[in-house]
Design an enzyme around this catalytic site. Structure first.
Site, PDB file in Angstrom:
ATOM      1  CB  SER A  59     -41.277  92.393  -2.351  1.00  0.00           C
ATOM      2  OG  SER A  59     -40.575  91.870  -3.411  1.00  0.00           O
ATOM      3  CG  ASP A  75     -36.429  88.972  -8.193  1.00  0.00           C
ATOM      4  OD1 ASP A  75     -36.898  88.497  -9.249  1.00  0.00           O
ATOM      5  OD2 ASP A  75     -36.984  89.355  -7.326  1.00  0.00           O
ATOM      6  NE  ARG A 126     -33.888  91.896  -9.147  1.00  0.00           N
ATOM      7  CZ  ARG A 126     -34.081  92.739  -7.754  1.00  0.00           C
ATOM      8  NH1 ARG A 126     -32.673  93.201  -7.649  1.00  0.00           N
ATOM      9  NH2 ARG A 126     -35.034  92.980  -7.243  1.00  0.00           N
TER      10      ARG A 126
HETATM   11  C1  S3P Z   1     -42.010  89.718  -6.359  1.00  0.00           C
HETATM   12  C2  S3P Z   1     -42.071  88.571  -6.586  1.00  0.00           C
HETATM   13  C3  S3P Z   1     -41.182  87.891  -7.645  1.00  0.00           C
HETATM   14  C4  S3P Z   1     -40.035  88.584  -7.774  1.00  0.00           C
HETATM   15  C5  S3P Z   1     -40.126  89.916  -8.161  1.00  0.00           C
HETATM   16  C6  S3P Z   1     -40.994  90.595  -6.745  1.00  0.00           C
HETATM   17  C7  S3P Z   1     -42.876  90.148  -5.339  1.00  0.00           C
HETATM   18  O1  S3P Z   1     -42.039  87.565  -8.965  1.00  0.00           O
HETATM   19  O2  S3P Z   1     -39.230  88.316  -9.209  1.00  0.00           O
HETATM   20  O3  S3P Z   1     -39.133  90.776  -8.357  1.00  0.00           O
HETATM   21  O4  S3P Z   1     -42.548  91.304  -4.843  1.00  0.00           O
HETATM   22  O5  S3P Z   1     -43.937  89.681  -5.195  1.00  0.00           O
HETATM   23  P1  S3P Z   1     -43.011  86.458  -9.316  1.00  0.00           P
HETATM   24  O6  S3P Z   1     -44.289  86.670  -8.362  1.00  0.00           O
HETATM   25  O7  S3P Z   1     -43.568  86.740 -10.820  1.00  0.00           O
HETATM   26  O8  S3P Z   1     -42.349  85.157  -9.188  1.00  0.00           O
END
Ligand code: S3P
Length: 450
Positions: A29, A327, A403
């Site tokens: 992220s 996740d 995952r």
């Molecule tokens: C993320 C937000 C999450 C997560 C993804 C990464 C991010 O998704 O599942 O792997 O970096 O902002 P959502 O925003 O759909 O919840």
């Protein structure tokens, strides 16, 4: 069916104790955000510890296509010469975001308030995922998007020539949607406000502040209210990306279920919007300690020390914890299979729109491995078999989902019989060194030839 033209079938077999230090790669992220904010700022942003997984490499390519100069100096060290807020150029080619929902949604947000047109696509998994959740709020700024039925990619987005600021209440807990709105708000005049009834990962807010944006966060009865003042000049920064807690989850959970294991994972982000898995594991009775807590790159981190835990108990994860471990539910479901009693995961319906429908993928895979599960739209229940009671012996579909593949390979390390996944290729999107890192700890994971 893996969905990939060149699937990489893999097998994990019961292993001796996992031991050693697992230096997992940079946070996915934060890596996406460092590249995007670097591209939107003035000057040279230097990034260390960048995750060089395919998802992030696709975002780096996207930033080049929008006019930023993105250079890989040495492995993990990158520099980005940005174009400034509102400075994106119109890409000459279709932007291919591969497998990455984060990549496409954040980049769409970042271009939505600049008067340019861009067409986005992805792989078969990404092209099935809903984009209406970002195009709807981006339309409030004046942007347009034309995609396939159901708001699916491929999709052409037309940025607003005269954007207006937006006030938006998130209809689902999603850091991607929040971030898309905030990034769009950068080039809108006045204040853009995002309200999230449930807190989600806050890396965008932290990093925007670090790059010099004016951003205020208030916890109110409505939820978390984030107010961004538009049209700042973002100033290039040095960004040190901490290790990814979502990747750390795999060696940590593998060590919990493989008898005799003792593993240290240094420098793992302890950001409270990301650490729900570790809270849950401690509740289950995991032998997990957090050593040398400190701050790295604007994020709280600690060294995780984990030992085999043969007496794990099933627990309930409450809906308000789901976002902080969204996740990690696939690997938690694996740990739950080795616990005594039921583990009930509530408020998890967002799992249905990830790289795969992760509730269905885990339920079918666990059943094939001899584990009883129950599911509803919003809940996954795993009936634990105890530390030595998981049969394994199945081939599980990874469904183009990194995952899911890593979770079942970890399960195979402690199951009675080996477990295969039909395609481990997607692991490279987030954890390209998974195989050598796990092998170094003593895990028996191999690619199946032919
Ligand atoms: C993320 C937000 C999450 C997560 C993804 C990464 C991010 O998704 O599942 O792997 O970096 O902002 P959502 O925003 O759909 O919840």
């Amino acid at each position: 069916m893996s969905g990939s033209a060149n699937p990489i079938p893999m097998e994990a077999a019961r292993s001796g104790p996992l031991r050693g230090v697992a230096e997992v790669p940079g946070d996915k992220s934060i890596s996406h955000r460092a590249l995007i904010l670097g591209a939107l700022s003035v000057g040279e942003t230097r990034i260390t510890g960048l995750l060089e997984g395919q998802d992030v490499l696709d975002t780096a390519a996207a930033m080049r296509a929008f006019g930023a100069k993105v250079i890989r100096q040495v492995p993990g060290e990158w520099s980005v010469h940005g174009v400034g807020v509102g400075g994106f150029a119109e890409p000459a080619q279709v932007i291919d975001c591969g497998n990455s929902g984060t990549g496409v949604r954040l980049v769409m947000g970042a271009m939505a308030t600049t008067a340019i047109t861009a067409t986005f696509t992805g792989d078969a998994s990404l092209n099935r995922r809903p984009m209406g959740r970002v195009t709807e709020p981006l339309a409030l700024f004046g942007a347009q998007a034309h995609g396939r039925a159901g708001g699916r990619l491929p999709m052409t987005a037309i940025g607003a020539a005269d954007p207006v600021p937006v006030r938006y209440v998130l209809p689902m807990p999603s850091a991607q949607v929040k971030s898309a709105v905030l990034l769009a708000g950068l080039n809108a005049p006045g204040q853009t406000v995002v309200i999230e009834p449930e807190a989600t990962r806050d890396h965008t807010e932290r990093m925007l502040r670090g790059f010099g944006a004016q951003i205020a966060v208030a916890d109110t009865s409505e939820g978390r209210v984030i107010t961004l003042t538009g049209q700042p000049e973002l100033v290039a920064q040095d960004v040190a990306v901490p290790r990814d807690p979502s990747s750390a989850a795999f060696p940590v959970c593998a060590a919990l279920i493989v008898p005799g294991s003792e593993v240290t994972v240094p420098g793992v982000s302890q950001n409270p919007t990301r650490n729900g898995l570790f809270t849950t594991l401690v509740e289950m009775g995991a032998d997990l300690t957090f050593e040398s807590p400190r701050d790295e790159g604007g994020e709280p981190v600690a060294d995780l020390r984990v030992r085999f835990s043969g007496n794990l108990k099933g627990v309930e994860t409450p809906p308000d914890r789901a976002a902080s471990m969204i996740d990690e539910f696939p690997i938690l479901a694996v740990v739950a299979a080795f616990a005594e009693g039921r583990t009930v995961m509530r408020g998890v319906k967002e799992l249905r729109v990830k790289e795969s429908d992760r509730i269905d993928a885990m339920a079918r895979g666990l059943e094939a491995c001899g584990v009883r599960v129950e599911e509803s739209e919003d809940t996954l229940i795993v009936h634990g078999c105890g530390a030595a009671g998981v049969a394994g012996g199945a081939t599980v579909e990874s469904r183009m989902d990194h995952r899911i593949a890593m979770s079942f390979l970890c399960l195979g390390l402690a199951a009675q019989r080996p477990v295969r996944v039909d395609d481990g290729g997607p692991i490279a999107t987030s954890f390209p060194v998974f195989e050598p890192l796990m092998a170094e700890l003593g895990a028996t994971i191999r690619r199946i030839e032919g």
